[in-house]
Motif scaffolding. Sequence first.
Motif, PDB file in Angstrom:
ATOM      1  N   ILE A  36       0.840  -1.193   0.000  1.00 23.82           N
ATOM      2  CA  ILE A  36       0.000   0.000   0.000  1.00 23.82           C
ATOM      3  C   ILE A  36       0.875   1.243   0.000  1.00 23.82           C
ATOM      4  O   ILE A  36       1.928   1.273   0.657  1.00 23.82           O
ATOM      5  CB  ILE A  36      -0.948  -0.011   1.228  1.00 23.82           C
ATOM      6  N   ASP A  37       0.466   2.244  -0.773  1.00 25.16           N
ATOM      7  CA  ASP A  37       1.079   3.575  -0.751  1.00 25.16           C
ATOM      8  C   ASP A  37       0.065   4.556  -0.176  1.00 25.16           C
ATOM      9  O   ASP A  37      -1.127   4.495  -0.519  1.00 25.16           O
ATOM     10  CB  ASP A  37       1.442   4.040  -2.166  1.00 25.16           C
ATOM     11  N   TRP A  38       0.552   5.460   0.667  1.00 22.26           N
ATOM     12  CA  TRP A  38      -0.317   6.499   1.210  1.00 22.26           C
ATOM     13  C   TRP A  38       0.340   7.858   0.987  1.00 22.26           C
ATOM     14  O   TRP A  38       1.498   8.063   1.349  1.00 22.26           O
ATOM     15  CB  TRP A  38      -0.583   6.293   2.694  1.00 22.26           C
ATOM     16  N   LYS A  39      -0.378   8.761   0.325  1.00 17.90           N
ATOM     17  CA  LYS A  39       0.172  10.075   0.009  1.00 17.90           C
ATOM     18  C   LYS A  39      -0.029  10.999   1.201  1.00 17.90           C
ATOM     19  O   LYS A  39      -1.146  11.449   1.491  1.00 17.90           O
ATOM     20  CB  LYS A  39      -0.513  10.645  -1.243  1.00 17.90           C
ATOM     21  N   ALA A  40       1.071  11.282   1.907  1.00 21.26           N
ATOM     22  CA  ALA A  40       0.996  12.148   3.087  1.00 21.26           C
ATOM     23  C   ALA A  40       0.855  13.615   2.690  1.00 21.26           C
ATOM     24  O   ALA A  40       0.119  14.375   3.334  1.00 21.26           O
ATOM     25  CB  ALA A  40       2.242  11.955   3.953  1.00 21.26           C
ATOM     26  N   PHE A  41       1.573  14.012   1.628  1.00 14.84           N
ATOM     27  CA  PHE A  41       1.499  15.369   1.097  1.00 14.84           C
ATOM     28  C   PHE A  41       1.409  15.281  -0.424  1.00 14.84           C
ATOM     29  O   PHE A  41       1.273  14.193  -0.978  1.00 14.84           O
ATOM     30  CB  PHE A  41       2.713  16.196   1.535  1.00 14.84           C
ATOM     31  N   LYS A  42       1.479  16.398  -1.090  1.00 13.38           N
ATOM     32  CA  LYS A  42       1.307  16.415  -2.536  1.00 13.38           C
ATOM     33  C   LYS A  42       2.308  15.509  -3.233  1.00 13.38           C
ATOM     34  O   LYS A  42       1.958  14.789  -4.177  1.00 13.38           O
ATOM     35  CB  LYS A  42       1.435  17.853  -3.057  1.00 13.38           C
ATOM     36  N   HIS A  43       3.569  15.547  -2.800  1.00 11.68           N
ATOM     37  CA  HIS A  43       4.606  14.756  -3.459  1.00 11.68           C
ATOM     38  C   HIS A  43       5.167  13.636  -2.583  1.00 11.68           C
ATOM     39  O   HIS A  43       5.828  12.735  -3.097  1.00 11.68           O
ATOM     40  CB  HIS A  43       5.766  15.663  -3.900  1.00 11.68           C
ATOM     41  N   LEU A  44       4.925  13.690  -1.280  1.00 12.66           N
ATOM     42  CA  LEU A  44       5.528  12.723  -0.359  1.00 12.66           C
ATOM     43  C   LEU A  44       4.602  11.545  -0.105  1.00 12.66           C
ATOM     44  O   LEU A  44       3.449  11.714   0.269  1.00 12.66           O
ATOM     45  CB  LEU A  44       5.878  13.395   0.965  1.00 12.66           C
ATOM     46  N   LYS A  45       5.144  10.337  -0.302  1.00 13.48           N
ATOM     47  CA  LYS A  45       4.397   9.108  -0.041  1.00 13.48           C
ATOM     48  C   LYS A  45       5.122   8.272   1.009  1.00 13.48           C
ATOM     49  O   LYS A  45       6.350   8.334   1.133  1.00 13.48           O
ATOM     50  CB  LYS A  45       4.275   8.261  -1.313  1.00 13.48           C
ATOM     51  N   VAL A  46       4.364   7.476   1.741  1.00 16.15           N
ATOM     52  CA  VAL A  46       4.929   6.424   2.584  1.00 16.15           C
ATOM     53  C   VAL A  46       4.361   5.100   2.079  1.00 16.15           C
ATOM     54  O   VAL A  46       3.253   5.053   1.539  1.00 16.15           O
ATOM     55  CB  VAL A  46       4.615   6.635   4.074  1.00 16.15           C
ATOM     56  N   HIS A  47       5.136   4.032   2.245  1.00 19.65           N
ATOM     57  CA  HIS A  47       4.694   2.763   1.683  1.00 19.65           C
ATOM     58  C   HIS A  47       5.061   1.599   2.591  1.00 19.65           C
ATOM     59  O   HIS A  47       5.980   1.689   3.422  1.00 19.65           O
ATOM     60  CB  HIS A  47       5.317   2.543   0.298  1.00 19.65           C
ATOM     61  N   ALA A  48       4.344   0.501   2.414  1.00 20.48           N
ATOM     62  CA  ALA A  48       4.658  -0.772   3.054  1.00 20.48           C
ATOM     63  C   ALA A  48       4.365  -1.873   2.040  1.00 20.48           C
ATOM     64  O   ALA A  48       3.261  -1.942   1.496  1.00 20.48           O
ATOM     65  CB  ALA A  48       3.826  -0.971   4.317  1.00 20.48           C
TER      66      ALA A  48
END
Length: 258
Positions: free
Chosen positions: A212-224
């Motif tokens: 899963i990817d989650w977009k924290a901000f416009k360009h920043l993502k966190v993933h697992a």
Amino acid sequence: MKKYTFTLIMILIGIGLQAQENRNKTIINAALHGWEYEIKAGINLGGTSPLPFPVEIRSIDGYNPTLSITIEGNMTKWLGAEKKWGIVTGVRLENKGMCTKATVKNYNMEIIGYDGNRLKGNWTGGVRTKVQNSYITIPVLMAYQLSTRTILKAGPYFSYLMDGNFNGHVYEGYLRENNPTGDKINFNNGAIATYDFSSDLRKFQWGVQAGIDWKAFKHLKVHADLNWGLNDIFNKDFKTITFDMYAIYLNVGFGYAF
């Protein structure tokens, strides 16, 4: 002289602004055609394990995931007008490693003895294993945009082993040479014997990835992302370890989407 220096600086700034403007136009044009690019960094947490656990392994006495870093660049092609579904591929440079301690009984083993000679047989006692492998990996994933911030991904990956180490030592136990009733060789009072199966590691490995990817901000993502190997990490003709070993790792990190 100052006049020429100032002119040169202004020319360089102009070139830089023009390059930035061209890059922005390229990215915007790619986005309009359903393409998205990102770079990612993270760490792998997990290990190389048999499934199911064989009876020879009686207990796991210690585990250290080690520092296993990943760097990845990938691209997504979104399909259709709604862009709900997409295809993701790219290139990932990654390390997969661990250190473990285990207590085993009648564990098939080839060790390097006191005199440097190799001894084969069945080991009973402690085993310390260190794995540190470096891969270049290509994922081929389907993506589903669950919301404007959340993307689900799943599919196969294919890895090539660039550098591999699978080694360790045995301690506080004994080896029965050749078979479970062979001559007994003791290793006690701090005595150890090493082993190294690095040259027997398989070059090509593959498995499945889901995450899963989650977009924290416009360009920043966190993933697992869970990466589950589906073929044995050792070559087919390697018989010292009598059960298959699979690389199973969770990759967590962050990325920048252009």
